[in-house]
Design an enzyme around this catalytic site. Structure first.
Site, short mmCIF file in Angstrom:
data_model
loop_
_atom_site.label_atom_id
_atom_site.label_comp_id
_atom_site.label_asym_id
_atom_site.label_seq_id
_atom_site.Cartn_x
_atom_site.Cartn_y
_atom_site.Cartn_z
N ARG A 145 0.82 -1.22 -0.04
CA ARG A 145 -0.01 -0.02 -0.03
C ARG A 145 0.72 1.27 0.04
NH1 ARG A 145 -4.07 0.12 4.93
NH2 ARG A 145 -5.11 1.86 3.81
N ASN B 223 -8.30 9.08 6.59
CA ASN B 223 -7.39 8.41 5.47
C ASN B 223 -5.89 8.47 5.97
OD1 ASN B 223 -9.36 8.25 3.94
ND2 ASN B 223 -8.86 10.03 2.79
N ASP C 287 -3.37 8.07 4.14
CA ASP C 287 -2.48 8.14 2.83
C ASP C 287 -1.58 9.37 2.83
OD1 ASP C 287 -4.17 10.25 1.96
OD2 ASP C 287 -5.32 8.70 0.47
N HIS D 110 -6.86 8.25 12.07
CA HIS D 110 -6.64 6.96 12.02
C HIS D 110 -5.01 6.53 11.77
CE1 HIS D 110 -10.97 5.67 10.87
NE2 HIS D 110 -10.76 6.01 12.10
N CYS E 174 15.21 -0.92 20.28
CA CYS E 174 15.32 -1.93 21.22
C CYS E 174 15.00 -3.12 20.87
CB CYS E 174 13.87 -1.63 22.16
SG CYS E 174 12.46 -2.10 21.56
N SER F 42 -17.03 8.83 2.79
CA SER F 42 -16.80 7.78 3.68
C SER F 42 -17.99 7.05 3.68
CB SER F 42 -16.47 8.54 5.02
OG SER F 42 -16.43 7.46 6.02
N SER F 43 -17.91 5.70 4.02
CA SER F 43 -18.91 4.69 4.11
C SER F 43 -19.76 4.62 5.35
CB SER F 43 -18.46 3.42 3.98
OG SER F 43 -17.76 2.81 4.84
P1 NAD Z 1 -14.58 3.13 2.74
O1 NAD Z 1 -13.84 2.19 1.86
O2 NAD Z 1 -15.42 2.07 3.76
O3 NAD Z 1 -15.90 3.60 1.95
C1 NAD Z 1 -15.45 4.58 0.80
C2 NAD Z 1 -16.57 5.38 0.56
O4 NAD Z 1 -16.24 6.39 -0.67
C3 NAD Z 1 -17.77 4.73 -0.11
O5 NAD Z 1 -19.01 5.30 0.75
C4 NAD Z 1 -17.71 5.09 -1.30
O6 NAD Z 1 -19.22 5.22 -1.84
C5 NAD Z 1 -17.07 6.61 -1.33
N1 NAD Z 1 -16.59 6.92 -2.63
C6 NAD Z 1 -15.79 6.17 -3.51
N2 NAD Z 1 -15.30 6.91 -4.54
C7 NAD Z 1 -15.77 8.13 -4.21
C8 NAD Z 1 -15.79 9.38 -4.77
N3 NAD Z 1 -14.98 9.52 -6.15
N4 NAD Z 1 -16.12 10.52 -4.42
C9 NAD Z 1 -16.96 10.31 -3.31
N5 NAD Z 1 -17.11 9.43 -2.66
C10 NAD Z 1 -16.39 8.17 -3.15
O7 NAD Z 1 -13.69 4.23 3.56
P2 NAD Z 1 -13.86 4.79 5.01
O8 NAD Z 1 -15.26 5.14 5.19
O9 NAD Z 1 -12.73 5.84 4.85
O10 NAD Z 1 -13.31 3.86 5.93
C11 NAD Z 1 -12.61 2.89 5.68
C12 NAD Z 1 -11.23 2.85 6.78
O11 NAD Z 1 -10.25 2.54 5.92
C13 NAD Z 1 -10.98 4.28 7.15
O12 NAD Z 1 -10.35 3.98 8.61
C14 NAD Z 1 -9.62 4.52 6.39
O13 NAD Z 1 -8.68 5.12 7.27
C15 NAD Z 1 -9.22 3.27 5.71
N6 NAD Z 1 -8.56 3.68 4.19
C16 NAD Z 1 -8.03 4.64 4.07
C17 NAD Z 1 -7.58 4.72 2.74
C18 NAD Z 1 -6.80 5.71 2.24
O14 NAD Z 1 -5.88 6.39 3.47
N7 NAD Z 1 -6.71 6.31 1.04
C19 NAD Z 1 -7.79 3.70 1.64
C20 NAD Z 1 -8.72 2.84 2.24
C21 NAD Z 1 -9.15 2.85 3.33
ZN ZN Z 2 11.64 -0.06 20.38
#
Ligand code: NAD
Ligand code: ZN
Length: 242
Positions: free
Chosen positions: A69, A101, A103, A118, A149, A187-188
């Site tokens: 990733r 996120n 990332d 997160h 360590c 966010s889902s």
């Molecule tokens: P999720 O993967 O559960 O949901 C993604 C959401 O984004 C969905 O509801 C989807 O419909 C929506 N979506 C997809 N494409 C889109 C777009 N172009 N525009 C608007 N909406 C769009 O993600 P989440 O709710 O963030 O929860 C998942 C967990 O996973 C979080 O804790 C997060 O930290 C982590 N995560 C992070 C990353 C990252 O850092 N990029 C990637 C994957 C998961």
């Molecule tokens: Zn250590």
């Protein structure tokens, strides 16, 4: 997209604007979300790898996934939605961003006032002495031992089933309480605490605008649901702020 004059007035008159972002805002950068078939890695689902149990069972497998990733994210860039939020921060000193996120794309787009609730995938920390390190993929490929360590280091991210950092969470809650306008973006709503932040904001009088390509666990709190891609609609929304 037609944004009504009433909404544009809200943009002008609301104080303490807050955005809560999830994996969907980075989808158009090419970073896979967790939910959906592009979220799969080999035959595993994220929920099977991003847990303390998976790490104690098979740290090598979990590190392999994180290294994959990290390498993938390193090749990606922020998209217009990230840049627009960075611009909003420059326009409005009362704007804050909470992201789920890991990332780092918000920072790379120029946002500074961010709470990464997160964690961040480009940081790791020792499971024993708790020291934090910037992740260096090539070094981590050879050793995941702590330089201090020698215990194993882990990604400095929040895994499913783990508790939030209390300080970060308190700051996020207080921003949600004070906010008069909340954007929930991509966010889902499958993770409970971020949904709670939206509930808190709503109960404290915030006007909630959700941007997602599909309805989500937040939609019940949304005063306005914009079924749009983040990268296409956010720049337009931000252009209405002065
Ligand atoms: P999720 O993967 O559960 O949901 C993604 C959401 O984004 C969905 O509801 C989807 O419909 C929506 N979506 C997809 N494409 C889109 C777009 N172009 N525009 C608007 N909406 C769009 O993600 P989440 O709710 O963030 O929860 C998942 C967990 O996973 C979080 O804790 C997060 O930290 C982590 N995560 C992070 C990353 C990252 O850092 N990029 C990637 C994957 C998961
Ligand atoms: Zn250590």
């Amino acid at each position: 997209m037609q944004i009504s004059p009433e909404i544009k007035d809200r943009f002008k008159n609301s104080k303490n604007i807050l955005a809560l972002t999830g994996a969907g805002i980075s989808a158009e950068s090419g970073v896979p979300t967790f939910r959906g078939k592009e979220g799969l890695w080999k035959q595993y689902r994220a929920e099977e790898l991003a847990t303390p149990q998976a790490f104690s069972r098979d740290p090598k497998l979990v590190w392999e996934w994180y290294l994959w990733r990290m390498e993938l994210i390193s090749t990606k860039s922020p998209n217009p939605a990230h840049f627009a939020l960075a611009e909003l921060e420059r326009k409005r000193s009362d704007f804050h961003l909470i992201t789920q996120n890991v990332d780092g794309l918000h920072k790379r787009s120029g946002s500074e006032k961010i709470i990464e609730i997160h964690g961040n995938i480009f940081r790791n920390r020792c499971t024993n002495c708790n020291r934090k390190y910037d992740s260096d993929v090539s070094k981590l490929k050879n050793s995941t031992g702590c330089p201090n360590c020698k215990s194993i280091v882990r990604p400095d991210v929040l895994w499913f089933g783990e508790s939030y950092d209390t300080d970060l969470l308190n700051r996020a809650v207080s921003l949600a309480e004070r906010s008069e306008l909340l954007f929930v973006i991509g966010s889902s709503g499958a993770v409970g605490i971020p949904v709670e932040l939206a509930r808190i904001a709503k109960e404290n009088g915030a006007f909630v605008i959700e941007i997602n390509i599909d309805p989500s666990g937040y939609s019940k709190y949304a005063d306005l649901f914009l079924q749009e891609k983040a990268g296409e609609i956010i720049p337009e929304l931000i252009s209405y702020f002065v």
